[in-house]
Design a protein around this motif. Structure first.
Motif, PDB file in Angstrom:
ATOM      1  N   LYS A 165      51.377  49.466  32.956  1.00  0.00           N
ATOM      2  CA  LYS A 165      51.052  48.168  33.850  1.00  0.00           C
ATOM      3  C   LYS A 165      49.398  48.248  33.549  1.00  0.00           C
ATOM      4  CE  LYS A 165      52.660  48.792  38.071  1.00  0.00           C
ATOM      5  NZ  LYS A 165      52.725  48.440  39.304  1.00  0.00           N
ATOM      6  N   ARG A 166      49.030  46.975  33.733  1.00  0.00           N
ATOM      7  CA  ARG A 166      47.664  46.541  33.596  1.00  0.00           C
ATOM      8  C   ARG A 166      47.257  45.320  34.791  1.00  0.00           C
ATOM      9  NH1 ARG A 166      45.253  48.782  29.260  1.00  0.00           N
ATOM     10  NH2 ARG A 166      43.539  47.389  29.434  1.00  0.00           N
ATOM     11  N   ILE A 167      46.164  45.293  35.180  1.00  0.00           N
ATOM     12  CA  ILE A 167      45.811  44.173  36.219  1.00  0.00           C
ATOM     13  C   ILE A 167      44.534  43.469  35.732  1.00  0.00           C
ATOM     14  CG2 ILE A 167      44.212  44.328  38.263  1.00  0.00           C
ATOM     15  CD1 ILE A 167      45.383  47.128  38.619  1.00  0.00           C
ATOM     16  N   PRO A 168      44.982  41.963  35.798  1.00  0.00           N
ATOM     17  CA  PRO A 168      43.783  41.111  35.206  1.00  0.00           C
ATOM     18  C   PRO A 168      42.397  41.212  35.734  1.00  0.00           C
ATOM     19  CG  PRO A 168      45.323  39.787  36.516  1.00  0.00           C
ATOM     20  CD  PRO A 168      45.655  41.355  36.725  1.00  0.00           C
ATOM     21  N   ILE A 169      41.472  40.899  34.900  1.00  0.00           N
ATOM     22  CA  ILE A 169      39.916  40.875  35.435  1.00  0.00           C
ATOM     23  C   ILE A 169      39.744  39.535  35.658  1.00  0.00           C
ATOM     24  CG2 ILE A 169      37.615  41.668  34.990  1.00  0.00           C
ATOM     25  CD1 ILE A 169      38.615  43.663  32.805  1.00  0.00           C
ATOM     26  N   ILE A 170      39.189  38.995  36.740  1.00  0.00           N
ATOM     27  CA  ILE A 170      38.731  37.783  36.934  1.00  0.00           C
ATOM     28  C   ILE A 170      37.241  37.669  37.255  1.00  0.00           C
ATOM     29  CG2 ILE A 170      38.912  35.765  38.632  1.00  0.00           C
ATOM     30  CD1 ILE A 170      41.750  37.189  39.169  1.00  0.00           C
ATOM     31  N   ASN A 171      36.471  36.705  36.428  1.00  0.00           N
ATOM     32  CA  ASN A 171      35.222  36.374  36.685  1.00  0.00           C
ATOM     33  C   ASN A 171      34.973  35.614  37.938  1.00  0.00           C
ATOM     34  OD1 ASN A 171      32.587  35.384  36.634  1.00  0.00           O
ATOM     35  ND2 ASN A 171      32.507  35.012  34.239  1.00  0.00           N
ATOM     36  N   PRO A 172      34.522  35.953  38.891  1.00  0.00           N
ATOM     37  CA  PRO A 172      34.142  35.466  40.269  1.00  0.00           C
ATOM     38  C   PRO A 172      33.212  34.142  40.093  1.00  0.00           C
ATOM     39  CG  PRO A 172      33.123  37.270  40.263  1.00  0.00           C
ATOM     40  CD  PRO A 172      33.690  37.378  39.075  1.00  0.00           C
ATOM     41  N   ALA A 173      32.632  34.075  39.134  1.00  0.00           N
ATOM     42  CA  ALA A 173      31.912  32.955  38.987  1.00  0.00           C
ATOM     43  C   ALA A 173      32.352  31.452  38.006  1.00  0.00           C
ATOM     44  CB  ALA A 173      30.473  33.086  37.855  1.00  0.00           C
ATOM     45  N   THR A 174      33.597  32.118  37.556  1.00  0.00           N
ATOM     46  CA  THR A 174      34.167  31.029  36.780  1.00  0.00           C
ATOM     47  C   THR A 174      35.962  30.752  37.330  1.00  0.00           C
ATOM     48  OG1 THR A 174      34.923  32.350  34.852  1.00  0.00           O
ATOM     49  CG2 THR A 174      33.029  31.342  34.726  1.00  0.00           C
ATOM     50  N   GLU A 232      28.652  44.178  34.431  1.00  0.00           N
ATOM     51  CA  GLU A 232      28.534  44.097  36.032  1.00  0.00           C
ATOM     52  C   GLU A 232      28.519  42.952  36.567  1.00  0.00           C
ATOM     53  OE1 GLU A 232      29.889  46.564  37.380  1.00  0.00           O
ATOM     54  OE2 GLU A 232      28.247  48.018  38.454  1.00  0.00           O
ATOM     55  N   SER A 233      27.789  42.169  36.279  1.00  0.00           N
ATOM     56  CA  SER A 233      27.663  40.452  36.762  1.00  0.00           C
ATOM     57  C   SER A 233      28.785  39.832  36.567  1.00  0.00           C
ATOM     58  CB  SER A 233      26.314  39.946  36.104  1.00  0.00           C
ATOM     59  OG  SER A 233      25.220  40.706  36.675  1.00  0.00           O
ATOM     60  N   LEU A 234      29.433  39.911  35.207  1.00  0.00           N
ATOM     61  CA  LEU A 234      30.707  39.030  34.946  1.00  0.00           C
ATOM     62  C   LEU A 234      31.535  39.702  35.824  1.00  0.00           C
ATOM     63  CD1 LEU A 234      30.368  39.291  30.954  1.00  0.00           C
ATOM     64  CD2 LEU A 234      30.233  37.228  32.466  1.00  0.00           C
ATOM     65  N   ASP A 235      31.940  40.848  35.932  1.00  0.00           N
ATOM     66  CA  ASP A 235      32.865  41.468  36.868  1.00  0.00           C
ATOM     67  C   ASP A 235      32.784  41.109  38.428  1.00  0.00           C
ATOM     68  OD1 ASP A 235      35.454  42.857  36.930  1.00  0.00           O
ATOM     69  OD2 ASP A 235      34.600  44.696  36.614  1.00  0.00           O
ATOM     70  N   SER A 236      31.570  41.518  38.829  1.00  0.00           N
ATOM     71  CA  SER A 236      31.479  41.467  40.468  1.00  0.00           C
ATOM     72  C   SER A 236      30.929  40.255  40.941  1.00  0.00           C
ATOM     73  CB  SER A 236      30.740  42.699  40.745  1.00  0.00           C
ATOM     74  OG  SER A 236      29.344  42.571  40.300  1.00  0.00           O
ATOM     75  N   GLY A 237      30.064  39.381  40.232  1.00  0.00           N
ATOM     76  CA  GLY A 237      29.326  38.237  40.482  1.00  0.00           C
ATOM     77  C   GLY A 237      27.952  38.566  41.075  1.00  0.00           C
ATOM     78  N   LYS A 238      27.652  39.741  40.699  1.00  0.00           N
ATOM     79  CA  LYS A 238      26.419  40.248  41.218  1.00  0.00           C
ATOM     80  C   LYS A 238      25.076  39.484  40.267  1.00  0.00           C
ATOM     81  CE  LYS A 238      26.235  44.783  41.830  1.00  0.00           C
ATOM     82  NZ  LYS A 238      25.492  45.111  43.046  1.00  0.00           N
ATOM     83  N   LEU A 243      28.370  23.428  42.794  1.00  0.00           N
ATOM     84  CA  LEU A 243      28.947  24.467  42.014  1.00  0.00           C
ATOM     85  C   LEU A 243      30.724  24.162  42.292  1.00  0.00           C
ATOM     86  CD1 LEU A 243      26.747  27.680  42.687  1.00  0.00           C
ATOM     87  CD2 LEU A 243      27.414  26.531  40.481  1.00  0.00           C
ATOM     88  N   LYS A 244      31.242  23.593  41.496  1.00  0.00           N
ATOM     89  CA  LYS A 244      32.505  23.221  41.721  1.00  0.00           C
ATOM     90  C   LYS A 244      33.665  24.190  41.653  1.00  0.00           C
ATOM     91  CE  LYS A 244      31.087  19.037  42.403  1.00  0.00           C
ATOM     92  NZ  LYS A 244      30.395  18.916  43.786  1.00  0.00           N
ATOM     93  N   LYS A 245      33.125  25.272  40.935  1.00  0.00           N
ATOM     94  CA  LYS A 245      34.158  26.454  40.473  1.00  0.00           C
ATOM     95  C   LYS A 245      33.326  27.903  40.722  1.00  0.00           C
ATOM     96  CE  LYS A 245      38.215  25.818  38.227  1.00  0.00           C
ATOM     97  NZ  LYS A 245      39.211  26.349  38.849  1.00  0.00           N
ATOM     98  N   GLY A 246      34.276  28.638  41.299  1.00  0.00           N
ATOM     99  CA  GLY A 246      33.668  29.971  41.350  1.00  0.00           C
ATOM    100  C   GLY A 246      33.720  30.370  42.926  1.00  0.00           C
TER     101      GLY A 246
END
Ligand SMILES: NC(=O)c1ccc[n+]([C@@H]2O[C@H](COP(=O)([O-])OP(=O)(O)OC[C@H]3O[C@@H](n4cnc5c(N)ncnc54)[C@H](O)[C@@H]3O)[C@@H](O)[C@H]2O)c1
Ligand SMILES: NCCCC=O
Ligand code: NA
Length: 505
Positions: free
Chosen positions: A26-35, A96-102, A370-373
């Motif tokens: 099984k796998r889990i999707p990675i979501i970019n919190p900025a987009t 790290e930034s793409l994954d966590s929004g940091k 910021l309309k998305k994220g």
């Protein structure tokens, strides 16, 4: 320094020194919190993979290339990991930034801290060699005694998403320095850089099984680790409800645990401060750094009444000046929160505060541009009373609540009015007053005239419902050691407790 389109590596579980597909695939999707876009996926471990990883860890401890190493030999691996982290800093920080929004600024600082923490624990590993066997003088001729410090065994390390690689490092580095074999279970919401740590371990030739990395969901991968009979200790950082579950699971095996849990930390500002703007900036940093997703965030501002109006005016001016944007943009100081779940949770705290009668002095909404994220404005809430949810509960988002006080006694009462006990901050010029507060605060961390600076030489952890045990410093390594006393009777004389039988008996 951002590599905007850095590819997201597709990894498997890191077990026994190699990449292995999870048993259930099984796998889990990675979501970019900025987009809000799916960028890739991570493997989802289950109990079957935990069993395989525990066996790999046990084999590593039984093998000479890990189980019989000196601290100095382990230090070489830790220094090699630190060097690789610095070599890959730009890529790791971007991931790290793409994954966590940091914000990229904070991710880059985290990577420096990660490398420094591995280096520091390499020093501790070397120092351990001289402390491995400590003679103890009993002032008795008939006994020779000493104390051994040995690795505790297999360490389960379960970590959160707010500083993904840094929180993992706070546990991985001392566990390896101590000579344990470790299994890391990072948060499913931000695991990319922890998997890249697996690649680094592979590249530097860390002996197989010394560190295993199992990504996956808490109940599916974390719970079987906490309740595994051959995992000798659990070091956990995360929320109070999960901490309770872990402690309950570990109790069935009388397994030692350390819990680094949440907080609702106070920052007290006195009217004797010389420079209002300096105090205002620390107040902002204390609550809005990492978009407020910091366990030690000083999210309760306790302000002396005589300066309240002037201080809040300056606070507003500074808050409006914070750049909120995609975390990879230059100078971004506030990115999105980590997930849609966290976004909803933060907004709910704000609307509950409003419904309970508090005033939203600033923020409280999605920024217009910021309309998305999963973006939330930095938020300041006043007209708060001590029975409100916003005063009592951890938000884990950019939300500051404010109360005023007249006397020192009132200030300390408000500061300690919390079920949590992680950190406290006081801003004052008066040395005696600062000492009184240092003594009175019911927390594990005290900041004076600042909030949040964190150093890997100093112990990190709390009391009350913020948990127990410490990460970092020499205290962070002790929990991965078994202290073994050895007592040798060296006399030729009989012990003579029982009456010796006569010769003809
Ligand atoms: N005190 C500290 O040093 C510190 C540092 C960072 C974060 N935190 C706290 O962490 C919380 C936020 O992090 P979070 O949302 O990732 O916390 P969380 O408790 O939801 O998850 C933490 C980890 O536990 C795992 N987990 C979830 N359920 C589990 C179960 N039943 N058994 C075993 N593992 C399980 C998760 O998958 C994750 O890896 C906040 O409360 C924050 O204050 C504390
Ligand atoms: N500065 C690091 C804080 C870690 C906890 O969230
Ligand atoms: Na993510």
């Amino acid at each position: 320094m951002a590599i905007r389109n850095v590819p997201i590596p597709s990894r498997q579980l890191y077990i026994d020194g190699e990449w292995r597909e999870p048993v259930k695939k099984k796998r889990i999707p990675i979501i970019n919190p900025a987009t809000e876009e799916i960028m890739g996926d991570i493997p989802a471990a289950t109990g079957e993979d935990v069993d395989i990883a525990v066996e790999a860890a046990q084999r590593a401890l039984a093998r000479g290339d890990w189980g019989s190493t000196t601290g100095a030999q382990r230090a070489k691996y830790l220094r090699a990991i630190a060097a690789k982290v610095l070599e890959k800093k730009s890529e790791l920080a971007t991931l790290e930034s793409l994954d966590s929004g940091k914000t990229l600024l904070e991710s880059a600082a985290d990577m420096d801290d990660v490398a420094a923490c591995f280096e520091y624990n390499a020093d501790l590993a070397e120092a351990l060699d001289s402390k491995r066997k400590t003679p103890v003088n009993l002032h008795l001729d008939s006994f020779k005694t000493y104390v051994l410090r040995e690795p505790l065994g297999v360490a389960g390390l379960i970590t959160p998403w707010n500083y993904p690689l840094l929180m993992a490092t706070w546990k991985v580095a001392p566990a390896l320095a101590a000579g344990c074999a470790a299994i890391l279970k990072p948060s499913e919401l931000a695991s990319i850089t922890c998997l890249e740590l697996g690649e680094i371990c592979r590249e530097i030739g860390l002996p197989p099984g010394a560190l295993n990395i199992l990504t996956g969901l808490g109940p599916e991968a974390g719970a079987p680790l906490a309740s595994h009979p051959h995992v000798d200790t659990i070091s956990f950082t995360g929320s109070v409800p999960t901490g309770i579950k872990i402690m309950t699971a570990a109790a069935q095996f009388v397994k030692p645990v350390t819990l680094e849990l949440g907080g609702k930390s106070p920052i007290i500002v006195f009217d004797d401060i010389d420079n209002l703007d300096i105090a205002v900036e620390w107040t902002l940093f204390g609550c809005f750094a990492n978009t407020g997703q910091v366990c030690s965030a000083t999210s309760r501002l306790i302000l002396q009444e005589s300066i309240a109006s002037e201080f809040l005016n300056r606070l507003l001016v500074w808050t409006k000046n914070i750049k909120i944007s995609d975390p990879l943009e230059e100078d971004c100081k506030l990115g999105p929160v980590v997930s849609s779940g966290q976004y909803e949770k933060v907004l709910k705290f704000i609307s509950n505060a409003k419904n309970e009668g508090a005033t939203i002095l600033y923020g409280g909404e999605r920024p217009q541009h910021l309309k998305k994220g999963y973006y939330v404005q930095p938020t300041i809430i006043t007209d708060v009373n001590t029975s409100m949810e916003i005063w009592k509960e951890e938000v884990f988002g950019p939300v500051l609540c404010v109360k005023t006080f007249k006397t020192e006694e009132e200030a300390i009462e408000l500061a300690n009015d919390s079920k949590y006990g992680l950190a406290s901050a006081v801003m004052s010029k008066n040395v005696e007053r600062r000492e009184r507060f240092t003594k009175a605060f019911q927390t594990g961390i005290i900041w004076i005239n600042c909030s949040q600076p964190t150093f890997h030489q100093l112990p990190w952890g709390g009391k009350k419902r913020s948990g127990f045990g410490r990460d970092l410093g020499e205290w962070g390594l002790e929990k991965y050691l078994n202290i073994k006393q050895v007592t040798e009777y060296t006399s030729d004389e009989p012990w003579a407790f029982y009456k010796a039988p006569s010769k003809n008996q």
